[in-house]
Design a protein around this motif. Structure first.
Motif, PDB file in Angstrom:
ATOM      1  N   GLU A   1       0.828  -1.208   0.000  1.00 44.17           N
ATOM      2  CA  GLU A   1       0.000   0.000   0.000  1.00 44.17           C
ATOM      3  C   GLU A   1       0.865   1.263   0.000  1.00 44.17           C
ATOM      4  OE1 GLU A   1      -2.200  -3.372   1.925  1.00 44.17           O
ATOM      5  OE2 GLU A   1      -0.204  -2.450   2.153  1.00 44.17           O
ATOM      6  N   ASP A   2       1.899   1.267   0.826  1.00 44.23           N
ATOM      7  CA  ASP A   2       2.768   2.435   0.888  1.00 44.23           C
ATOM      8  C   ASP A   2       3.531   2.606  -0.417  1.00 44.23           C
ATOM      9  OD1 ASP A   2       3.973   4.638   2.470  1.00 44.23           O
ATOM     10  OD2 ASP A   2       5.822   3.490   2.175  1.00 44.23           O
ATOM     11  N   GLU A   3       3.948   1.498  -0.997  1.00 47.87           N
ATOM     12  CA  GLU A   3       4.640   1.596  -2.281  1.00 47.87           C
ATOM     13  C   GLU A   3       3.730   2.174  -3.359  1.00 47.87           C
ATOM     14  OE1 GLU A   3       7.859   1.034  -2.954  1.00 47.87           O
ATOM     15  OE2 GLU A   3       8.101   0.775  -0.790  1.00 47.87           O
ATOM     16  N   LEU A   4       2.464   1.768  -3.330  1.00 48.58           N
ATOM     17  CA  LEU A   4       1.510   2.323  -4.287  1.00 48.58           C
ATOM     18  C   LEU A   4       1.362   3.831  -4.086  1.00 48.58           C
ATOM     19  CD1 LEU A   4      -0.725   1.946  -6.462  1.00 48.58           C
ATOM     20  CD2 LEU A   4      -2.323   1.568  -4.585  1.00 48.58           C
ATOM     21  N   CYS A   5       1.269   4.260  -2.832  1.00 45.33           N
ATOM     22  CA  CYS A   5       1.128   5.686  -2.534  1.00 45.33           C
ATOM     23  C   CYS A   5       2.361   6.470  -2.982  1.00 45.33           C
ATOM     24  CB  CYS A   5       0.892   5.890  -1.035  1.00 45.33           C
ATOM     25  SG  CYS A   5      -0.677   5.232  -0.431  1.00 45.33           S
ATOM     26  N   ARG A   6       3.537   5.924  -2.707  1.00 44.85           N
ATOM     27  CA  ARG A   6       4.763   6.623  -3.096  1.00 44.85           C
ATOM     28  C   ARG A   6       4.924   6.662  -4.620  1.00 44.85           C
ATOM     29  NH1 ARG A   6       8.257   7.696   1.104  1.00 44.85           N
ATOM     30  NH2 ARG A   6       7.727   6.720   3.110  1.00 44.85           N
ATOM     31  N   ALA A   7       4.527   5.585  -5.279  1.00 44.46           N
ATOM     32  CA  ALA A   7       4.616   5.563  -6.743  1.00 44.46           C
ATOM     33  C   ALA A   7       3.678   6.606  -7.348  1.00 44.46           C
ATOM     34  CB  ALA A   7       4.272   4.169  -7.267  1.00 44.46           C
ATOM     35  N   ALA A   8       2.485   6.733  -6.762  1.00 46.59           N
ATOM     36  CA  ALA A   8       1.547   7.742  -7.251  1.00 46.59           C
ATOM     37  C   ALA A   8       2.101   9.138  -7.041  1.00 46.59           C
ATOM     38  CB  ALA A   8       0.202   7.590  -6.544  1.00 46.59           C
ATOM     39  N   CYS A   9       2.721   9.361  -5.887  1.00 46.50           N
ATOM     40  CA  CYS A   9       3.325  10.662  -5.609  1.00 46.50           C
ATOM     41  C   CYS A   9       4.394  10.992  -6.635  1.00 46.50           C
ATOM     42  CB  CYS A   9       3.915  10.663  -4.202  1.00 46.50           C
ATOM     43  SG  CYS A   9       4.776  12.195  -3.764  1.00 46.50           S
ATOM     44  N   GLU A  10       5.235  10.026  -6.942  1.00 43.20           N
ATOM     45  CA  GLU A  10       6.310  10.254  -7.897  1.00 43.20           C
ATOM     46  C   GLU A  10       5.742  10.503  -9.296  1.00 43.20           C
ATOM     47  OE1 GLU A  10       9.981  11.128  -9.056  1.00 43.20           O
ATOM     48  OE2 GLU A  10       9.355  10.689  -6.993  1.00 43.20           O
ATOM     49  N   ARG A  11       4.705   9.744  -9.645  1.00 44.18           N
ATOM     50  CA  ARG A  11       4.108   9.900 -10.970  1.00 44.18           C
ATOM     51  C   ARG A  11       3.468  11.282 -11.140  1.00 44.18           C
ATOM     52  NH1 ARG A  11       0.985   5.943 -10.592  1.00 44.18           N
ATOM     53  NH2 ARG A  11      -0.954   7.044 -10.136  1.00 44.18           N
ATOM     54  N   LEU A  12       2.925  11.812 -10.061  1.00 49.04           N
ATOM     55  CA  LEU A  12       2.225  13.098 -10.122  1.00 49.04           C
ATOM     56  C   LEU A  12       3.139  14.291  -9.852  1.00 49.04           C
ATOM     57  CD1 LEU A  12      -1.087  12.172  -8.277  1.00 49.04           C
ATOM     58  CD2 LEU A  12      -0.637  12.216 -10.728  1.00 49.04           C
ATOM     59  N   ARG A  13       4.411  14.018  -9.575  1.00 47.44           N
ATOM     60  CA  ARG A  13       5.324  15.116  -9.257  1.00 47.44           C
ATOM     61  C   ARG A  13       5.501  16.044 -10.457  1.00 47.44           C
ATOM     62  NH1 ARG A  13       8.572  15.107  -5.138  1.00 47.44           N
ATOM     63  NH2 ARG A  13       8.548  12.825  -4.989  1.00 47.44           N
ATOM     64  N   ARG A  14       5.360  17.332 -10.214  1.00 51.03           N
ATOM     65  CA  ARG A  14       5.540  18.330 -11.265  1.00 51.03           C
ATOM     66  C   ARG A  14       6.753  19.179 -10.970  1.00 51.03           C
ATOM     67  NH1 ARG A  14      -0.413  20.691 -10.599  1.00 51.03           N
ATOM     68  NH2 ARG A  14      -1.636  18.961 -11.437  1.00 51.03           N
ATOM     69  N   ASP A  15       7.405  19.593 -12.009  1.00 54.81           N
ATOM     70  CA  ASP A  15       8.441  20.599 -11.824  1.00 54.81           C
ATOM     71  C   ASP A  15       7.761  21.902 -11.415  1.00 54.81           C
ATOM     72  OD1 ASP A  15      10.438  18.852 -12.602  1.00 54.81           O
ATOM     73  OD2 ASP A  15      10.231  19.374 -14.733  1.00 54.81           O
ATOM     74  N   PRO A  16       8.382  22.651 -10.532  1.00 53.37           N
ATOM     75  CA  PRO A  16       7.787  23.940 -10.159  1.00 53.37           C
ATOM     76  C   PRO A  16       7.605  24.822 -11.389  1.00 53.37           C
ATOM     77  CG  PRO A  16       9.644  23.383  -8.720  1.00 53.37           C
ATOM     78  CD  PRO A  16       9.663  22.399  -9.848  1.00 53.37           C
TER      79      PRO A  16
END
Length: 816
Positions: A401-416
């Motif tokens: 579950e945590d890996e899924l959450c972290r992967a989603a965070c990384e996928r949604l990361r935007r450059d400022p």
């Protein structure tokens, strides 16, 4: 689940328009297979969904029942509305979305958004206890006030739904003019009750919207409003309306549990029975135990015996789960639906849901603002695998579950967003150097100023984008439109280009700088807000100027206000204004717009009296756009012809600069009586300057010496007065040392010339009533306080008490 009589007719329309079904009963098996997820994936997402629901509920519970509340006033929050959206938002934020996508989240689902941000390690734990606390998490998603800025601010019903449409247009405009915003879809998560808002349908029906294939709305179709279960709101009707507007329509009605029951003997009768239920009857099922469901569900119509036999075979737990298994709570069905979204036209996904899904209050007609009891929250915690004493638990590090959450965070990361290019703002000139002569209007001066800007500062003019609702020619924008062209995503043929009698040339092309929408003020200011936010989204500042009739400014005020709250900076021009538009009568007068400009946060309002002042005020407004310390501008203009020589614009360059500085600061002395101290000061706004000067001449003939002061911005004068007294936001922020400039008060209304005061404007007189406090002199305030009538200008001014006779009489009264 909707009234059969409504549904049958609308279903035919929707079917003819190509409405698609997703999930159980889908007519596209290949599409369903394409979107199929493994059972283990869905189970993993399901566990994340359960934790998201818990965290959303816990935030509201903490704000209302745990955090100290000395006043005892209800803090509020929406646990049921959050639960309604949890599955949809889990599917999107943990599986579907990519970095370039942007999402407008239903206002009452803000706790779900914060739960998602927290599980994705984008929000610190300390924020979860601050929902609706001063300086904490906002009640509704906010771009400017939440610690993790929302993609779109929401909270005013209907406006959050439409914002991604205008965001998509703004993005396309920026790219068409040399910017680089990158790809991405624009999602809006919308409550079905928001479909009652006219602003929604004004936006859906605008011809430009039908081209926006990157737009996807998801309707949380829970069929409940604040007070009740909505009796007749049918998805079929909504489907038909969206389809008729050119949208792709995908309906996610049933989940896979119900789908399996529909495949059994008697399943066809069961589906027909549920399809035909009214919303209240279906909702009542959710409040019954298994025995009650078995008793109510078969009904007494055709197929009742088949249905009764079918449900008798299903155990209690499975039966209760099945009646709650609508498509909006089935992760697999939702993911299949999102896989079908096209990119050639806008899409709406109608997801059937249960308000309060998974909570003790699910389906109850009055659950909108209901708060779970402490013991109910503790039970929900146990079902969610959380210790109620430690409610803010993320998943165990390293767990799937945590890996899924972290992967989603990384996928949604935007450059400022890159720093906003300040050159467009820094290079805005303060004066174009022209001094209009003859007779002119401030409305006509707007179009001339834009054309002059394109010649004097082409780089700045290239950032200007004008927007109007089908009033370009009648608001004197014709010359500007002819020069810069009309923006369109593709070049279109101008079939009247060779017509010698055509004065306004409608050349549509991607390089155009004028956007014309239909006659819908909400659309105009919605687009203004998003065009005015490109500097903070992509580092590409635009200088948006919207023009509409001033009588309709108040119709646009609420969405424009919300756009400013969300960080959009723009110029709104209201013209023509006031009862000066005499032949049009009372239906087309604007009385309260001057005070709206005075009172509106994040906005500087101007009402120039002369053409050159229009130019100066416009340039001042442009210079404050696209910057972190920027603000919007409201320009109130008039069609009243005024002798421009009355402005007495100084010819000396230094004196001209001084006049310009005073104009944009809020007021300037137009005429000083040749006495040490006058008997009267006339403070005038806008088009009635001619009457003020004529009254001053007549008073002088009677031995009453009067100064005439032109007020160009009542709001800036009021801020100066507040600052002088050490009050107002600036004083509070600095511990009592106000920072607003006060020099304009002494320049325009010096203490050495303090005298009784007469104020006059073509608007409500209270707009200038505060000026009596500058020197605490007796005052009379003239303006418009009643509905108007049609007539010639002199007659209408006389009727409203704005004519010279009325000014002279009031002046004699106040100077007795």
């Amino acid at each position: 689940m909707s009234a059969p009589t409504t549904g049958q007719a609308a279903s035919a329309v929707a079917a003819a328009a190509g409405v698609q079904q997703a999930g159980a009963g889908s007519s596209d098996p290949e599409g369903a297979a394409r979107g199929a997820r493994s059972g283990s994936e869905l189970e993993l997402l399901g566990r994340v969904e359960e934790r998201v629901r818990w965290l959303a509920v816990a935030q509201v519970h903490h704000a209302n029942r745990v955090r100290p509340n000395p006043t005892g006033l209800k803090v509020g929050g929406h646990q049921a509305s959050s639960a309604s959206m949890t599955t949809i938002m889990t599917a999107l934020f943990f599986s579907v979305l990519r970095a370039g996508d942007r999402v407008s989240v239903k206002p009452h689902a803000s706790p779900v958004l914060h739960a998602v941000e927290y599980l994705q390690h984008r929000l610190d734990e300390r924020w979860l206890t601050t929902l609706r606390e001063l300086g904490g998490l906002q009640s509704y998603p906010s771009r400017t006030k939440d610690p993790v800025p929302a993609d779109y601010s929401t909270g005013s019903v209907g406006l959050g739904a439409t914002a991604p449409l205008w965001g998509a247009l703004a993005r396309r405009y920026v790219d068409a003019h040399g910017g680089s915003t990158g790809p991405g879809r624009q999602f809006a998560l919308v409550g079905d009750a928001e479909m009652d808002e006219g602003a929604v349908w004004e936006a859906v029906l605008d011809p430009m919207v039908a081209e926006l294939g990157e737009v996807c709305w998801v309707v949380d179709f829970n069929r409940q409003s604040l007070d009740r279960v909505v009796p007749t709101l049918g998805a079929e009707r909504l489907e038909g309306m969206f389809a008729a507007a050119g949208w792709q329509v995908i309906t996610v009605k049933y989940g896979h549990l119900l789908g399996e029951l529909f495949e059994r003997t008697g399943g066809g009768a069961l589906r027909a029975r549920i399809d035909a239920m009214t919303n209240p009857e279906y909702q009542r099922l959710l409040r019954r135990d298994a025995a009650g469901v078995r008793d109510q569900l078969p009904g007494d119509g055709p197929g009742a015996a088949e249905i009764a036999a079918l449900v008798a075979e299903v155990d209690d737990a499975a039966l209760l789960a099945a009646v709650r298994n609508l498509g909006g709570h089935d992760l697999g069905a939702l993911l299949e639906a999102f896989d079908r979204v096209e990119d050639t036209r806008p899409t709406v996904v109608v997801a059937y849901t249960v308000k309060g899904h998974g909570l003790p209050v699910e389906g109850h007609p009055q659950n909108h603002s209901a708060l779970l009891k402490t013991e109910q929250v503790e039970e929900l915690a146990r079902r969610s695998g959380v210790d109620p004493a430690h409610p803010w638990q993320r998943f165990e590090p390293g767990s799937p579950e945590d890996e899924l959450c972290r992967a989603a965070c990384e996928r949604l990361r935007r450059d400022p967003a890159p720093p906003s290019s300040s050159s467009a703002v820094a290079d805005v000139p303060v004066d174009l150097g022209h001094t209009p002569t003859g007779t002119g209007t401030t409305q006509a001066a707007l179009g001339r100023a834009l054309l002059d800007l394109s010649r004097s500062a082409p780089a700045v003019a290239g950032r200007v984008v004008t927007v109007s609702p089908d009033v370009s020619s009648s608001t004197n924008l014709g010359g500007w439109v002819n020069k810069v062209g009309v923006w369109s995503s593709a070049e279109r043929t101008d079939w009247f280009a060779d017509d010698a009698e055509t004065l306004l040339h409608w050349r549509e092309r991607p390089s155009g700088q004028h956007v014309e929408l239909g006659i819908a003020e909400t659309n105009l200011v919605g687009l203004l807000g998003e065009l005015g936010a490109t500097w903070s989204r992509w580092g590409e500042p635009l200088l948006p100027v919207g023009v509409l009739y001033d009588p309709f400014v108040m119709r646009a005020a609420e969405p424009w206000t919300f756009g400013m709250y969300a960080g959009g900076q723009s110029i709104l021009v209201g013209t023509p204004s006031g009862v000066t538009l005499a032949p049009e009568g009372g239906a087309h007068q604007s009385v309260t717009t001057p005070s709206f400009g005075l009172e509106q946060p994040g906005c500087v309002a101007f009402e120039p009296a002369f053409a050159v002042e229009t130019e100066w005020c416009l340039l001042d407004g442009l210079s404050r756009l696209g910057r972190t310390d920027g603000s919007s501008t409201y320009l109130r203009l008039s069609t009243r012809p005024v002798d421009q020589s009355l402005a007495s614009v100084p010819t000396d360059p230094a004196a001209r600069r001084r006049r310009r500085d005073l104009v944009v600061a809020g007021a300037y002395p137009l005429r000083r009586a040749e006495v040490e101290r006058p008997a009267l000061t006339i403070a005038v706004v806008g088009a009635v300057v001619s009457e003020a000067l004529a009254a001053a001449d007549r008073l002088a003939a009677q031995g009453v010496a009067a100064d005439v002061v032109v007020v160009t911005s009542p709001g800036r004068l009021f801020e100066a007065l507040q600052a002088r007294s050490g009050s107002g936001p600036a004083a509070v922020a600095t511990g009592g040392s106000a920072q607003a400039p006060t020099w304009v008060l002494e320049a325009a209304l010096p203490a050495s010339r303090a005298a009784p005061l007469l104020t006059v404007l073509d608007g409500h007189p209270h707009t200038l009533a505060f000026l009596a406090g500058v020197h605490r002199q007796p005052a009379r305030h003239l303006g418009v306080t009643r509905f108007g009538q049609s007539g010639d200008l002199d007659s209408v001014y006389r009727y409203q008490g704005l004519d010279v006779d009325s000014l002279v009489a009031a002046a004699l009264d106040v100077t007795r």
